[in-house]
Design a protein around this motif. Structure first.
Motif, short mmCIF file in Angstrom:
data_model
loop_
_atom_site.label_atom_id
_atom_site.label_comp_id
_atom_site.label_asym_id
_atom_site.label_seq_id
_atom_site.Cartn_x
_atom_site.Cartn_y
_atom_site.Cartn_z
N LEU A 76 6.60 40.79 31.65
CA LEU A 76 5.88 40.56 32.89
C LEU A 76 4.68 41.49 32.97
N PRO A 77 3.66 41.15 33.76
CA PRO A 77 2.48 42.01 33.87
C PRO A 77 2.85 43.43 34.27
N GLU A 78 2.30 44.41 33.55
CA GLU A 78 2.60 45.80 33.85
C GLU A 78 1.84 46.30 35.07
N GLN A 79 0.78 45.61 35.45
CA GLN A 79 0.03 45.93 36.66
C GLN A 79 0.04 44.70 37.57
N PRO A 80 1.16 44.46 38.27
CA PRO A 80 1.27 43.22 39.07
C PRO A 80 0.23 43.12 40.17
N LEU A 81 -0.13 44.25 40.80
CA LEU A 81 -1.14 44.21 41.85
C LEU A 81 -2.49 43.78 41.29
N ALA A 82 -2.89 44.41 40.17
CA ALA A 82 -4.16 44.05 39.54
C ALA A 82 -4.13 42.61 39.06
N TYR A 83 -2.98 42.18 38.56
CA TYR A 83 -2.83 40.79 38.10
C TYR A 83 -3.02 39.82 39.26
N GLY A 84 -2.38 40.13 40.39
CA GLY A 84 -2.49 39.27 41.57
C GLY A 84 -3.90 39.22 42.12
N VAL A 85 -4.57 40.37 42.18
CA VAL A 85 -5.94 40.41 42.68
C VAL A 85 -6.86 39.59 41.78
N THR A 86 -6.69 39.76 40.48
CA THR A 86 -7.52 39.01 39.53
C THR A 86 -7.28 37.51 39.66
N LEU A 87 -6.01 37.12 39.77
CA LEU A 87 -5.69 35.70 39.90
C LEU A 87 -6.28 35.12 41.18
N LEU A 88 -6.25 35.89 42.25
CA LEU A 88 -6.83 35.42 43.51
C LEU A 88 -8.34 35.25 43.38
N GLY A 118 -1.20 46.66 31.38
CA GLY A 118 -1.01 47.89 32.13
C GLY A 118 -2.27 48.59 32.58
N SER A 119 -3.43 48.02 32.29
CA SER A 119 -4.70 48.62 32.69
C SER A 119 -5.26 47.91 33.91
N TRP A 120 -6.03 48.64 34.71
CA TRP A 120 -6.75 47.98 35.79
C TRP A 120 -7.93 47.23 35.18
N PRO A 121 -8.16 45.97 35.57
CA PRO A 121 -9.25 45.19 34.97
C PRO A 121 -10.60 45.88 35.12
N ALA A 122 -11.45 45.68 34.13
CA ALA A 122 -12.80 46.25 34.20
C ALA A 122 -13.52 45.71 35.42
N TRP A 123 -14.23 46.59 36.10
CA TRP A 123 -14.94 46.18 37.31
C TRP A 123 -16.00 45.13 37.00
#
Length: 246
Positions: free
Chosen positions: A132-144, A217-222
């Motif tokens: 599963l995504p190691e950064q679920p919050l970042a994954y959710g924000v990106t998907l949104l 596990g990384s925050w996506p590049a801005w």
């Protein structure tokens, strides 16, 4: 019941009765991932990929397939069909606002695309053991953000296409480069740096790379998130300027 709620309720019922849209948005991404996993090489650990498997990198790309089909095919086809059949024109004689229909359709396709993506993640985890995504919050924000950018892009097709057939043709023409940018044909990780930099300027390319970063596990590049915001604002402005109700 308010007019807005009545439109949303009616459009939900109509959307649920469209087996084609439901299949391509909800079921096809998971079936595609199941098909990829049947290839033995995709399930083997590759030291050149950091000890990961190819199937591990395909999950974020397959998640975007639900969004690609919803935004480039289903949404434009539905709304241009309404326009072509005069449904939008007749709505002007009712208490409902035409904007209610547009909001309802975008909301339904957004929910369907996200559900299709979540289902693909679940299939990847349960069937092929993909983490599963190691950064679920970042994954959710990106998907949104990717959902907003995708639907905004689809709204441009809706605004400019005069007929449902024209919308389908344009959507299909945009579908193949969108799939490439999302990493369906070739995993993004094995593409040359120059190619990755180019597709990172496209909405689904930026989304695929950002989802991969969040999954690892990384925050996506801005820069990727900024591209998604840009592809949300600009297409919406274009669609609002050129959208025709008749």
């Amino acid at each position: 019941m308010s007019a807005s709620a009545a439109v949303l309720k009616a459009e939900t019922k109509l959307f649920a009765r469209e087996p084609g849209s439901l299949f391509w948005v909800l079921a096809f991404p998971s079936l595609l991932l199941l098909g990829f996993g049947l290839i033995p090489k995709y399930r083997e650990i590759d030291e050149g990929l950091g000890g990961n498997r190819i199937i591990d990198f395909y999950v974020p790309s397959v998640v975007l397939v639900a969004l690609v089909t919803a935004s480039l095919l289903s949404l434009p086809g539905t709304l241009t069909g309404y326009r072509e059949r005069g449904i939008l024109r007749r709505m002007r004689t009712t208490p409902a606002r035409l904007a209610d229909l547009l909001i309802a359709q975008m909301a339904l396709h957004a929910v369907a695309a996200i559900l299709g993506g979540v289902l693909a993640i679940a299939v990847g985890r349960l069937v092929w053991g993909v983490a599963l995504p190691e950064q679920p919050l970042a994954y959710g924000v990106t998907l949104l953000l990717a959902t907003l950018a995708g639907l905004a892009t689809g709204s441009v097709i809706t605004a400019l296409a005069r007929t449902a057939k024209a919308a389908q043709a344009v959507g299909l023409a945009a579908l193949f480069p969108a799939m490439f940018a999302a990493g369906i044909y070739v995993p993004i990780q094995v593409l040359p740096d120059v190619v990755r930099q180019i597709i990172a300027l496209l909405p689904f390319g930026a989304a695929a790379q950002a989802l991969n970063q969040a999954a690892s596990g990384s925050w996506p590049a801005w820069s990727h998130l900024a591209v998604l915001v840009l592809w949300t604002v600009v297409p919406m402005v274009v669609a609002a300027r050129w959208f025709r109700w008749e």
